[in-house]
Design a protein around this motif. Structure first.
Motif, PDB file in Angstrom:
ATOM      1  N   THR A  12       0.835  -1.191   0.000  1.00 58.36           N
ATOM      2  CA  THR A  12       0.000   0.000   0.000  1.00 58.36           C
ATOM      3  C   THR A  12       0.872   1.245   0.000  1.00 58.36           C
ATOM      4  OG1 THR A  12      -1.688  -1.163   1.272  1.00 58.36           O
ATOM      5  CG2 THR A  12      -1.790   1.220   1.282  1.00 58.36           C
ATOM      6  N   SER A  13       0.440   2.232  -0.729  1.00 53.63           N
ATOM      7  CA  SER A  13       1.113   3.524  -0.722  1.00 53.63           C
ATOM      8  C   SER A  13       0.095   4.566  -0.289  1.00 53.63           C
ATOM      9  CB  SER A  13       1.655   3.849  -2.111  1.00 53.63           C
ATOM     10  OG  SER A  13       2.330   5.071  -2.089  1.00 53.63           O
ATOM     11  N   TYR A  14       0.476   5.426   0.642  1.00 55.95           N
ATOM     12  CA  TYR A  14      -0.421   6.464   1.141  1.00 55.95           C
ATOM     13  C   TYR A  14       0.190   7.828   0.863  1.00 55.95           C
ATOM     14  CZ  TYR A  14      -3.077   9.386   4.312  1.00 55.95           C
ATOM     15  OH  TYR A  14      -3.859  10.371   4.835  1.00 55.95           O
ATOM     16  N   VAL A  15      -0.594   8.695   0.252  1.00 49.28           N
ATOM     17  CA  VAL A  15      -0.133  10.033  -0.075  1.00 49.28           C
ATOM     18  C   VAL A  15      -1.236  11.021   0.250  1.00 49.28           C
ATOM     19  CG1 VAL A  15       0.629  11.548  -1.935  1.00 49.28           C
ATOM     20  CG2 VAL A  15       1.284   9.152  -1.965  1.00 49.28           C
ATOM     21  N   GLU A  16      -0.879  12.109   0.897  1.00 43.75           N
ATOM     22  CA  GLU A  16      -1.817  13.207   1.105  1.00 43.75           C
ATOM     23  C   GLU A  16      -1.368  14.361   0.233  1.00 43.75           C
ATOM     24  OE1 GLU A  16      -3.540  14.702   4.816  1.00 43.75           O
ATOM     25  OE2 GLU A  16      -2.611  12.948   5.736  1.00 43.75           O
ATOM     26  N   CYS A  17      -2.146  14.658  -0.774  1.00 45.90           N
ATOM     27  CA  CYS A  17      -1.808  15.758  -1.682  1.00 45.90           C
ATOM     28  C   CYS A  17      -2.263  17.074  -1.082  1.00 45.90           C
ATOM     29  CB  CYS A  17      -2.487  15.557  -3.033  1.00 45.90           C
ATOM     30  SG  CYS A  17      -1.823  14.214  -3.978  1.00 45.90           S
ATOM     31  N   ALA A  18      -1.378  18.035  -1.057  1.00 44.42           N
ATOM     32  CA  ALA A  18      -1.754  19.375  -0.611  1.00 44.42           C
ATOM     33  C   ALA A  18      -2.050  20.227  -1.842  1.00 44.42           C
ATOM     34  CB  ALA A  18      -0.649  20.004   0.225  1.00 44.42           C
ATOM     35  N   LEU A  19      -1.052  20.377  -2.717  1.00 41.89           N
ATOM     36  CA  LEU A  19      -1.184  21.196  -3.918  1.00 41.89           C
ATOM     37  C   LEU A  19      -1.819  22.548  -3.613  1.00 41.89           C
ATOM     38  CD1 LEU A  19      -2.270  18.407  -6.421  1.00 41.89           C
ATOM     39  CD2 LEU A  19      -0.038  19.492  -6.251  1.00 41.89           C
ATOM     40  N   ALA A  20      -1.449  23.095  -2.474  1.00 43.97           N
ATOM     41  CA  ALA A  20      -1.912  24.409  -1.999  1.00 43.97           C
ATOM     42  C   ALA A  20      -0.974  24.798  -0.863  1.00 43.97           C
ATOM     43  CB  ALA A  20      -3.349  24.322  -1.509  1.00 43.97           C
TER      44      ALA A  20
END
Length: 92
Positions: A30-38
């Motif tokens: 599993t890969s977990y990523v939290e995108c902010a892009l802000a």
């Protein structure tokens, strides 16, 4: 192994596993990523738009509402491996 390139905003990870038991094994990764892009995750989260590329099974994320990050595209690519949890119409 994971490393970040010096010239590009990119993190590369490689996982190698060898089964030495002599018996077939099943493994989930599993890969977990939290995108902010802000400027902050809470500001960007409601505006993140995701898209799954059917040919490569790469996941793309962008924030078209951000003045600072509107042109940026984040991606996660599992080397062309199919992921059971992904659907072609997947969206956050």
């Amino acid at each position: 192994m994971q490393f970040v390139t010096l010239d590009d905003p990119l993190k590369i990870g490689r996982l190698r596993i060898r089964n030495r038991s002599g018996r077939p094994r099943r493994l989930g990764v599993t890969s977990y990523v939290e995108c902010a892009l802000a400027p902050s995750r809470t500001a960007g989260a409601p505006h993140i738009v995701t898209e799954l590329d059917g040919a490569t099974i790469a996941l793309f994320a962008r924030n078209p509402h951000s003045a600072d990050f509107g042109a940026a595209i984040a991606f996660l690519d599992m080397g062309g491996l199919s992921c059971p949890g992904f659907k072609k119409d997947w969206s956050a």
